[in-house]
Design a protein around this motif. Structure first.
Motif, PDB file in Angstrom:
ATOM      1  N   ARG A  73       0.826  -1.219   0.000  1.00  0.00           N
ATOM      2  CA  ARG A  73       0.000   0.000   0.000  1.00  0.00           C
ATOM      3  C   ARG A  73       0.858   1.266   0.000  1.00  0.00           C
ATOM      4  O   ARG A  73       0.575   2.240   0.695  1.00  0.00           O
ATOM      5  CB  ARG A  73      -0.962  -0.018   1.197  1.00  0.00           C
ATOM      6  N   LEU A  74       1.913   1.233  -0.800  1.00  0.00           N
ATOM      7  CA  LEU A  74       2.842   2.355  -0.798  1.00  0.00           C
ATOM      8  C   LEU A  74       2.199   3.647  -1.289  1.00  0.00           C
ATOM      9  O   LEU A  74       2.566   4.742  -0.845  1.00  0.00           O
ATOM     10  CB  LEU A  74       4.076   2.023  -1.651  1.00  0.00           C
ATOM     11  N   ASP A  75       1.235   3.529  -2.219  1.00  0.00           N
ATOM     12  CA  ASP A  75       0.615   4.750  -2.755  1.00  0.00           C
ATOM     13  C   ASP A  75      -0.183   5.509  -1.708  1.00  0.00           C
ATOM     14  O   ASP A  75      -0.458   6.700  -1.890  1.00  0.00           O
ATOM     15  CB  ASP A  75      -0.290   4.399  -3.946  1.00  0.00           C
ATOM     16  N   SER A  76      -0.557   4.848  -0.627  1.00  0.00           N
ATOM     17  CA  SER A  76      -1.347   5.518   0.411  1.00  0.00           C
ATOM     18  C   SER A  76      -0.487   6.093   1.527  1.00  0.00           C
ATOM     19  O   SER A  76      -1.001   6.815   2.401  1.00  0.00           O
ATOM     20  CB  SER A  76      -2.359   4.538   1.009  1.00  0.00           C
ATOM     21  N   LEU A  77       0.821   5.796   1.505  1.00  0.00           N
ATOM     22  CA  LEU A  77       1.650   6.151   2.656  1.00  0.00           C
ATOM     23  C   LEU A  77       1.998   7.634   2.728  1.00  0.00           C
ATOM     24  O   LEU A  77       2.247   8.162   3.809  1.00  0.00           O
ATOM     25  CB  LEU A  77       2.930   5.311   2.666  1.00  0.00           C
ATOM     26  N   GLU A  78       2.037   8.320   1.594  1.00  0.00           N
ATOM     27  CA  GLU A  78       2.332   9.759   1.640  1.00  0.00           C
ATOM     28  C   GLU A  78       1.301  10.476   2.495  1.00  0.00           C
ATOM     29  O   GLU A  78       1.645  11.291   3.365  1.00  0.00           O
ATOM     30  CB  GLU A  78       2.344  10.344   0.235  1.00  0.00           C
ATOM     31  N   ASN A  79       0.024  10.159   2.271  1.00  0.00           N
ATOM     32  CA  ASN A  79      -1.035  10.774   3.071  1.00  0.00           C
ATOM     33  C   ASN A  79      -0.964  10.323   4.523  1.00  0.00           C
ATOM     34  O   ASN A  79      -1.249  11.109   5.449  1.00  0.00           O
ATOM     35  CB  ASN A  79      -2.407  10.432   2.485  1.00  0.00           C
ATOM     36  N   GLN A  80      -0.591   9.064   4.752  1.00  0.00           N
ATOM     37  CA  GLN A  80      -0.469   8.564   6.114  1.00  0.00           C
ATOM     38  C   GLN A  80       0.635   9.302   6.877  1.00  0.00           C
ATOM     39  O   GLN A  80       0.477   9.661   8.042  1.00  0.00           O
ATOM     40  CB  GLN A  80      -0.164   7.060   6.094  1.00  0.00           C
ATOM     41  N   ILE A  81       1.748   9.541   6.183  1.00  0.00           N
ATOM     42  CA  ILE A  81       2.868  10.247   6.810  1.00  0.00           C
ATOM     43  C   ILE A  81       2.473  11.673   7.172  1.00  0.00           C
ATOM     44  O   ILE A  81       2.757  12.159   8.274  1.00  0.00           O
ATOM     45  CB  ILE A  81       4.091  10.236   5.883  1.00  0.00           C
ATOM     46  N   THR A  82       1.787  12.349   6.240  1.00  0.00           N
ATOM     47  CA  THR A  82       1.359  13.731   6.493  1.00  0.00           C
ATOM     48  C   THR A  82       0.393  13.799   7.666  1.00  0.00           C
ATOM     49  O   THR A  82       0.515  14.660   8.548  1.00  0.00           O
ATOM     50  CB  THR A  82       0.702  14.320   5.233  1.00  0.00           C
ATOM     51  N   ALA A  83      -0.574  12.874   7.682  1.00  0.00           N
ATOM     52  CA  ALA A  83      -1.547  12.865   8.774  1.00  0.00           C
ATOM     53  C   ALA A  83      -0.876  12.572  10.112  1.00  0.00           C
ATOM     54  O   ALA A  83      -1.187  13.205  11.132  1.00  0.00           O
ATOM     55  CB  ALA A  83      -2.633  11.826   8.486  1.00  0.00           C
TER      56      ALA A  83
END
Length: 330
Positions: A165-175
């Motif tokens: 699920r690497l494509d979702s991790l940018e948003n996870q990191i920001t949150a």
């Protein structure tokens, strides 16, 4: 490297059999010879013994040691009773430069759960965080996560990127960054990899030495403590070193005891509210630890040929991330 000490030869007799000095690169051997030559008590600077040390996953760690000579005119002691000088030597593994810029690891796994040793670690970690290191005191963890995410994406085939699920991790990191930044930010010089293999103890004096600083940087101290707690799930000397056992993660009482010791520098009981605030911050930063080492596992799987199941290790860290994230946001 950093740890240099005297120890009787008898005290190290149970250690691993010495390896040929040729296992250390020629340039490193030259530096070791020069170092030993500067010690007046070393009998022969070129007569070094090399002992491989376990616990490092991406690098090789050795103990180099020399027999010392007694004072002039004094009868020489039997070899088993003579002193040795020792240094640690770390040979960096392939691909390590992907994790950090080189220009800008002992205890056992069970030791971390020993209350007395845990208290020593807590106090030593507080000292480490208070080091006045040069350079900007800015937090690195979020930039590191984004950099490692980009590297992981560049290395992974599409099906693997989808699996993790690497494509979702940018948003996870920001949150996660926004969530953690809302806490009181206590920034210190952090080790960022405080697993048991990176902590040495003198069994006679109980003095701890923290080693291996390649991941060190300024970060929230809550992140460093959270990462240390997560490492209690690991046993890198087991038959399956990549398997994590989160039943060994410290319970609430263990966490509170560690934090109280960490905060107690004046000999007085720390304020209950301060203790609770730090515990809550540690809980949130546990998520960051899972992301960091999950990405590290993915990258290592593509650049290292060491006998360690990096992909399975990464899978467990991401499973813990998603599981804990769901609990904290519910």
């Amino acid at each position: 490297m950093v740890a240099i000490e005297n120890q009787s030869q008898a005290a190290v007799a149970a250690e691993a059999v010495a390896a040929p000095a040729s296992r250390i690169p020629r340039e490193a051997r030259r530096l070791l010879h020069e170092l030993a030559a500067a010690w007046a008590d070393v009998a022969d600077c070129r007569a070094l013994e090399v002992v491989p040390l376990k616990g490092a996953m991406t690098n090789e760690v050795y103990q180099a040691r020399w027999l010392t000579a007694g004072p002039a005119g004094q009868k020489e002691e039997p070899r088993a009773e003579r002193e040795v000088r020792k240094v640690l030597v770390r040979i960096y593994g392939d691909g390590v430069d992907l994790f950090f810029d080189r220009e800008d690891e002992t205890l056992s796994a069970a030791d971390l759960r020993d209350p007395e040793i845990s208290a020593l670690v807590a106090s030593k970690l507080r000292e480490f965080h208070n080091l006045d290191m040069p350079g900007p005191k800015s937090v690195l963890i979020w930039d590191r996560l984004r950099n490692w995410l980009r590297t992981a994406k560049s290395l992974c085939p599409p099906e693997e990127a989808k699996e993790f699920r690497l494509d979702s991790l940018e948003n996870q990191i920001t949150a996660l960054e926004n969530e953690c930044s809302g806490d009181y930010q206590w920034i210190g010089f952090c080790h960022n990899d405080l697993q048991y293999g990176n902590i040495m103890i003198d069994e006679e004096t109980n003095v701890l030495t923290i080693i291996d600083y390649e991941y060190a940087s300024f970060n929230p101290v809550a992140y460093d403590i959270a990462n240390h707690f997560c490492e209690m799930a690991a046993d890198y000397h087991s038959s399956k070193p990549h398997i994590l056992d989160y039943s060994r993660y410290p319970d609430v009482d263990e966490q509170k005891r560690f934090v109280k010791t960490y905060l107690n520098i004046s000999g007085e009981e720390p304020d209950a509210e301060v203790v609770e605030n730090l515990l809550q911050s540690i809980e949130k930063h546990t998520l960051a630890s899972h992301l960091v080492w999950g990405l590290w596992g993915i990258i290592s799987d593509h650049v290292n040929d060491i006998d360690f199941d990096y992909k399975e290790y990464a899978r467990q860290r991401f499973e813990q991330y998603w599981h804990k994230s769901a609990i904290l946001t519910s």
